[in-house]
Design an enzyme around this catalytic site. Sequence first.
Site, PDB file in Angstrom:
ATOM      1  N   ASP A  53     -17.052 -13.881  21.664  1.00  0.00           N
ATOM      2  CA  ASP A  53     -16.269 -12.741  22.114  1.00  0.00           C
ATOM      3  C   ASP A  53     -17.113 -11.486  21.888  1.00  0.00           C
ATOM      4  O   ASP A  53     -17.996 -11.477  21.031  1.00  0.00           O
ATOM      5  CB  ASP A  53     -14.965 -12.683  21.303  1.00  0.00           C
ATOM      6  CG  ASP A  53     -14.104 -11.503  21.689  1.00  0.00           C
ATOM      7  OD1 ASP A  53     -13.996 -11.220  22.885  1.00  0.00           O
ATOM      8  OD2 ASP A  53     -13.533 -10.865  20.783  1.00  0.00           O
ATOM      9  N   LYS A  54     -16.875 -10.440  22.658  1.00  0.00           N
ATOM     10  CA  LYS A  54     -17.646  -9.207  22.491  1.00  0.00           C
ATOM     11  C   LYS A  54     -17.041  -8.304  21.439  1.00  0.00           C
ATOM     12  O   LYS A  54     -17.663  -7.991  20.433  1.00  0.00           O
ATOM     13  CB  LYS A  54     -17.736  -8.448  23.831  1.00  0.00           C
ATOM     14  CG  LYS A  54     -18.446  -7.093  23.703  1.00  0.00           C
ATOM     15  CD  LYS A  54     -18.447  -6.335  25.011  1.00  0.00           C
ATOM     16  CE  LYS A  54     -17.074  -5.761  25.348  1.00  0.00           C
ATOM     17  NZ  LYS A  54     -16.688  -4.637  24.433  1.00  0.00           N
TER      18      LYS A  54
END
Length: 910
Positions: free
Chosen positions: A327-328
């Site tokens: 995930d960012k």
Amino acid sequence: MDTWHSRSIPETLDALGSELREGLSASDIQHRLSTHGHNRLPVPPRAGPLRRFFRQFNNLLIFVLLAAAVLTGALGHFVDTVVILAVVIVNATIGFVQEGKAESALAAIRNLLAPRATVVRDGRRSDIPGEDVVPGDLLILEAGERVPADVRLCELRGLRVDEAALTGESVTAEKSLPAVVAEAPLADRLCMAYAGTMVTAGQARGVVVATGASTEIGRISGLIAAVNPVDTPLLRQMAVFARWLTLVIVGVSALILLAAVFFSDKPFAELFMVLVGLSVAAVPEGLPAILTVTLAIGVQSMAQRKAIVRRLPAIEALGSVSVICSDKTGTLTKNEMTVTGVYTADVEFEVSGAGYAPHGGFSVAGHDASPGDHPLLSEIGVASVLCNDADLVFADETWSVTGDPMEAALVTLAGKIGVDASKTRKECPRTDVIPFDSSHRCMASLHHDHEGRGVIYVKGAPEAIIERCTAVASGGERCDIDLGHWQELADRIATSGKRVLAIACKSRTATETELMFDDIEGELTLLGLLGLIDPPRDEAIKAVKDCRAAGIRVKMITGDHAETAAAIGRQLGLENADAVLRGTDIDALDASALRAKAAEVDVFARTTPEHKLRLVEALQATGEVVAMTGDGVNDAPALKRADIGIAMGGKGTEAAKDASEVVLADDNFATIAAAIEAGRTVYDNLRKAIIFLLPVNGGESLSLVAALLLGLTLPITPVQILWVNMVSSVLLAMTLAFERAERGIMARPPRPRDEAIISPFVLWRVAFVSLLFLAGIFGKFALARAQGASVEEARTIAVNTLIAMEIFYLFAVRYLHGGSITLRGILGTPPVLIAIAAVLSLQALFTYAPFMEAFFGTRPLSLQQLGQIALVGVAVLGILELEKLIVRGLGRLPSGGKGSAQHKDLRGTG
């Protein structure tokens, strides 16, 4: 998929039988409660504790150990039976305790539903338990509240909602009322507020469209329940190993018994008991204990590096990871918006420093710049503080935020410029304010200093602010503005992946103390543009580089916009950062096409939980071992489905933590690289333990088989074999669990998912060393008999020879990828030296203690005999070092498997 977001407000109210002012009636409430149920997520049925405990025994290796316990009991060695059963029970207990923890993700998600809710019923405002909310209820939302159900917004004022847990967006969503297209991804449904999200600013009134399991968060809960977690590579390989070991032991024993019946004149009962001894000799009783200890040591090592391992096999699985899907927001980035650029008519400033700490510097074209030399920069700092409702709080050595994260980034910018927020607000207090409004897309505040001078500061979307400006600040003056230039500049900043804010001002007199929309409709002076981004962590950039060097590909999966995702991907150094696959693109691909795209693309944007889950499954289908990292509720299904789920412990949701196998206590992506090294070390050490134990068992078994088939005297008795197996073999093999990583471990590519733990190299080593042990045991036994020793004395020599060969073999096994005859190799580690001292002490007791003679039929040996025995061990070490050189020359030493092209030359070198 429900499409309430594509319906107008009247259509929604009509479909739900609700009214915007009166809400539902009391009779409606009871009917809807009985129809839709309470606003809570269903609890799935779970297996009882007894069933869960006995389920731990459903493993072939456990069956082999239970059979070994029965066989040792049949031989009358009840102490060994108890030891083996204790190992089985300990393993079952560990599995029992660990199992089911991941399932608590559902319970964590349930806690996200609001405990209380404010509704309008029968025209009256009421505060009710969140679980009593029903579809059609008229809900009132205010800042600081958690949304209790999925809501179609009907009225709002400056509403901002933090949806990061559902969408992965680092910026709060600015809500609006118009319906959107039915196909809009969740992050673009601005007319909706979803259960479990947090209102950060503004107020709203809306109608409830879904409750409980029908909400978006309920749908994710259903996804988690439907996802079957996969076994780690180690568990799969140990299952294959157990099947083959069982088949070999049973098959060989049956064939030998059949041959002995026809070719030996010994009674069947005696033959059968010898074969029972053979079976016991062949079973590596200590392997499960060594497996558990090795994993536990890896877990302890990771805990010191801020990584908490929730399931023991997960630490080894990290070592086989070939793809990390991350995930960012909050994982590769801090989830802290930061102003990285200030754009004025005179100068474009780059701003350093990440997060909310008001520390950083300014540069122009790569050269340091002082804010004091640029008065316009100071004015932008003042505007950033005054037209702002957020604050920074410093506590426990950490800067935190009260209010909107984007506004907090402006306070941080002001601090870097040198503007004191508290002092500035006292010197120029707010007289009036226009809160952020989605229709105007801006916020304005009116301020007067203590001398009566007034000023309006306005901030908002550049397209909303620039068109209202007639001038731009430049060189201490107000100059005519080139609207086209500033619009192009705003577009260029946005294309780089940054969020853009425009800041403007307008003078007021002392008597003008009210602020109306008409006051900001024109004649504004543009101060400049700000570029904001949730930047990648510095340590994450290095970790991505380290992972690529280890042959591991990093892929970023985010709910954020494609431009932002691409910009972050480029800063992180991802391989194909410019090729972005959107969630809508994923929807259009079938399983086969998605597998191809998933392997090719490294940045995925505007994704939903289903997209993340499909991507993980697509990569697994191509043979990759996938680690998924994340911190939001939207990450939980993919975390559970991945080979290894890694959650952020600080800012991560409980749902993400409970769906994962590893939790990073420091939220540091760089810890993953350290975890992978630890995982590879664990796997190496497990392989070393197997390569150590199996030849010992093999040599013992071959000695019995050869004696049985050739009609010779047994060189070692079954009870002596049990002594060696349960005392020296296990103790020496246990030291391998403490071995440090070999040099170059992170220069090896990851091993393939389907690589068997018993590889061709392991089979060769087991066979070769088993024959060496057979030759040593039989050779010393035969030599002793030829020199006139009794059978008991010769067997004592054979047992001590076996122990000596084990000790020297241990030094050879410690380094599979390099030579063992080095200063570091000879000195050993404290566990190795302690274990050898313990084994030698026990063996002295075995050889010289009178009571041991009664148990094992031993005889005391002379120093000359012991010296000759030691020489056999030295010879074994020398032969194995020579074998390493030959095998390395042939390019067949284990290196870990496949990897990127840059590692292909390492595969045969170790």
